[in-house]
Enzyme design. Structure first.
Site, PDB file in Angstrom:
ATOM      1  N   GLU A   1     -21.893 -33.192   8.231  1.00  0.00           N
ATOM      2  CA  GLU A   1     -22.459 -33.960   9.351  1.00  0.00           C
ATOM      3  C   GLU A   1     -23.723 -33.272   9.875  1.00  0.00           C
ATOM      4  O   GLU A   1     -24.629 -33.904  10.385  1.00  0.00           O
ATOM      5  CB  GLU A   1     -21.430 -34.100  10.481  1.00  0.00           C
TER       6      GLU A   1
ATOM      7  N   CYS B   1     -12.915 -43.761   4.205  1.00  0.00           N
ATOM      8  CA  CYS B   1     -12.446 -42.534   4.841  1.00  0.00           C
ATOM      9  C   CYS B   1     -11.047 -42.271   4.283  1.00  0.00           C
ATOM     10  O   CYS B   1     -10.158 -43.116   4.411  1.00  0.00           O
ATOM     11  CB  CYS B   1     -12.393 -42.754   6.350  1.00  0.00           C
ATOM     12  N   ASN B   2     -10.901 -41.128   3.644  1.00  0.00           N
ATOM     13  CA  ASN B   2      -9.595 -40.806   3.055  1.00  0.00           C
ATOM     14  C   ASN B   2      -8.530 -40.626   4.126  1.00  0.00           C
ATOM     15  O   ASN B   2      -7.380 -41.006   3.938  1.00  0.00           O
ATOM     16  CB  ASN B   2      -9.684 -39.519   2.249  1.00  0.00           C
ATOM     17  N   THR B   3      -8.928 -40.023   5.242  1.00  0.00           N
ATOM     18  CA  THR B   3      -7.961 -39.752   6.307  1.00  0.00           C
ATOM     19  C   THR B   3      -7.381 -41.068   6.828  1.00  0.00           C
ATOM     20  O   THR B   3      -6.163 -41.218   6.955  1.00  0.00           O
ATOM     21  CB  THR B   3      -8.666 -38.980   7.446  1.00  0.00           C
TER      22      THR B   3
ATOM     23  N   TYR C   1     -11.740 -37.151  12.182  1.00  0.00           N
ATOM     24  CA  TYR C   1     -10.412 -37.763  12.267  1.00  0.00           C
ATOM     25  C   TYR C   1      -9.353 -36.809  11.682  1.00  0.00           C
ATOM     26  O   TYR C   1      -8.190 -36.898  11.998  1.00  0.00           O
ATOM     27  CB  TYR C   1     -10.352 -39.053  11.435  1.00  0.00           C
ATOM     28  N   GLY C   2      -9.827 -35.945  10.784  1.00  0.00           N
ATOM     29  CA  GLY C   2      -8.904 -35.148   9.969  1.00  0.00           C
ATOM     30  C   GLY C   2      -8.005 -34.197  10.720  1.00  0.00           C
ATOM     31  O   GLY C   2      -7.004 -33.719  10.184  1.00  0.00           O
TER      32      GLY C   2
ATOM     33  N   CYS D   1     -12.138 -36.534   0.349  1.00  0.00           N
ATOM     34  CA  CYS D   1     -12.772 -36.791   1.640  1.00  0.00           C
ATOM     35  C   CYS D   1     -14.161 -37.306   1.310  1.00  0.00           C
ATOM     36  O   CYS D   1     -14.852 -36.722   0.456  1.00  0.00           O
ATOM     37  CB  CYS D   1     -12.863 -35.501   2.459  1.00  0.00           C
ATOM     38  N   THR D   2     -14.543 -38.394   1.936  1.00  0.00           N
ATOM     39  CA  THR D   2     -15.806 -39.018   1.538  1.00  0.00           C
ATOM     40  C   THR D   2     -17.029 -38.176   1.928  1.00  0.00           C
ATOM     41  O   THR D   2     -18.138 -38.463   1.494  1.00  0.00           O
ATOM     42  CB  THR D   2     -15.924 -40.437   2.136  1.00  0.00           C
ATOM     43  N   HIS D   3     -16.829 -37.151   2.728  1.00  0.00           N
ATOM     44  CA  HIS D   3     -17.938 -36.241   3.030  1.00  0.00           C
ATOM     45  C   HIS D   3     -18.214 -35.272   1.864  1.00  0.00           C
ATOM     46  O   HIS D   3     -19.327 -34.776   1.713  1.00  0.00           O
ATOM     47  CB  HIS D   3     -17.612 -35.381   4.262  1.00  0.00           C
TER      48      HIS D   3
ATOM     49  N   ASP E   1     -16.308 -45.265   8.303  1.00  0.00           N
ATOM     50  CA  ASP E   1     -15.821 -43.886   8.159  1.00  0.00           C
ATOM     51  C   ASP E   1     -15.844 -43.263   9.554  1.00  0.00           C
ATOM     52  O   ASP E   1     -16.462 -43.810  10.477  1.00  0.00           O
ATOM     53  CB  ASP E   1     -16.726 -43.095   7.200  1.00  0.00           C
ATOM     54  N   SER E   2     -15.226 -42.111   9.673  1.00  0.00           N
ATOM     55  CA  SER E   2     -15.265 -41.387  10.944  1.00  0.00           C
ATOM     56  C   SER E   2     -16.693 -40.933  11.263  1.00  0.00           C
ATOM     57  O   SER E   2     -17.020 -40.690  12.411  1.00  0.00           O
ATOM     58  CB  SER E   2     -14.362 -40.167  10.851  1.00  0.00           C
TER      59      SER E   2
END
Ligand code: DGL
Length: 270
Positions: free
Chosen positions: A154, A74-76, A43-44, A185-187, A11-12
């Site tokens: 984050e 990571c969806n982005t 990344y988004g 979004c995985t966050h 992921d980012s």
């Protein structure tokens, strides 16, 4: 079947740990390698070209560890880079497919009203909207980019007043308008509590992590790549590209009980 090679996950930043956690729960014996590109998050807000370059760097790093497959947690990166990444020799799966499958499993009605939230890049890519219309043409899709959610996660600020205010600003318009909300979004699963309070309990929150873990299991079984379930518990190596101290604090909080083995700070390219 006893393929001991690890499954790579990237992921980012640390959001992809929500996916890693589900893979771990479902496939506890698998060896896993996680790469959080914490030096280049988010990344988004980046261009398609940059996201593809970053994703390719990440796969190259994971491939150097002899992974048997890569999960783009990571969806982005899934939304923009997946078609390019599929050309890679190593098998790759993303998270958009799992998110859409999970939403449609929940809502069988033809006129399902689906909300999708994600990074600017994910929303602009229309990846979710296109996939939803393909599978359920009659559904109504409302999307919204929520870029501030990523730095809040984050930072570990999952329940602060500022997070509630940001959620209200982004999500108030979904209230009463959608039946389910895809956390694209995985966050975002880390903010489930705040998101649910903001949109209302009757809106089902859809997190692609579980479904993605199911897809990983199916892929490994289908291709004879699974590590024997009678073998020892898997090891989880954890790499980041910046600031290991804070990343480890946040990841331990996110994974509660799952042990990561911090394996180093890596430089994966420009
Ligand atoms: N967690 C990532 C996603 O699922 C990316 C967040 C970001 O880097 O902007 O989209």
């Amino acid at each position: 079947m006893n393929d001991n090679r690890p499954v790579g996950v990237f992921d980012s930043g640390l959001g992809g740990l929500t996916v890693l956690k589900e893979i771990c729960k479902l496939l506890p014996n698998e060896n896993l390698i996680y790469l959080g590109d914490t030096a280049r998050v988010p990344y988004g807000s980046k261009s398609r070209e940059t996201i593809i370059r970053y994703a390719k760097n990440n796969i190259k790093f994971l491939s150097s560890h002899n992974v048997k497959m890569v999960v783009v947690a990571c969806n982005t990166a899934s939304a923009y880079a997946l078609p390019e990444l599929l050309e890679n020799e190593c098998p790759v799966i993303g998270v958009v497919e799992g998110g859409v499958e999970a939403a449609l499993k929940y809502g069988r009605c033809k006129w399902l009203r689906v909300g999708v939230i994600g990074t600017e890049a994910t929303i602009n890519s229309m990846a979710y909207t296109n996939e939803l219309y393909k599978v359920r043409p009659g559904c109504k899709v409302i999307t919204k980019a929520c870029p501030l959610f990523v730095p809040l996660v984050e930072e570990g600020w999952v329940d602060k007043d500022i997070t509630k205010m940001v959620a209200e600003e982004y999500l108030a318009s979904f209230r009463g308008e959608v039946d389910c909300l895809i956390l694209g979004c995985t966050h975002y699963p880390m903010l489930k509590g705040v998101i649910s309070k903001t949109v209302g309990k009757q809106v089902r929150l859809i997190d692609s992590a579980k479904q993605t873990a199911n897809l990983v299991k199916m892929f490994l079984l289908k291709h004879g790549l699974i590590k024997s379930q009678d073998s020892s518990k898997g090891e989880i190596k954890f790499f980041v590209t910046d600031s290991p101290k804070r990343s480890l604090e946040v990841s331990n909080r996110m994974l509660s009980g799952i042990n990561l083995k911090y394996s180093g700070l890596v430089d994966i390219g420009p």
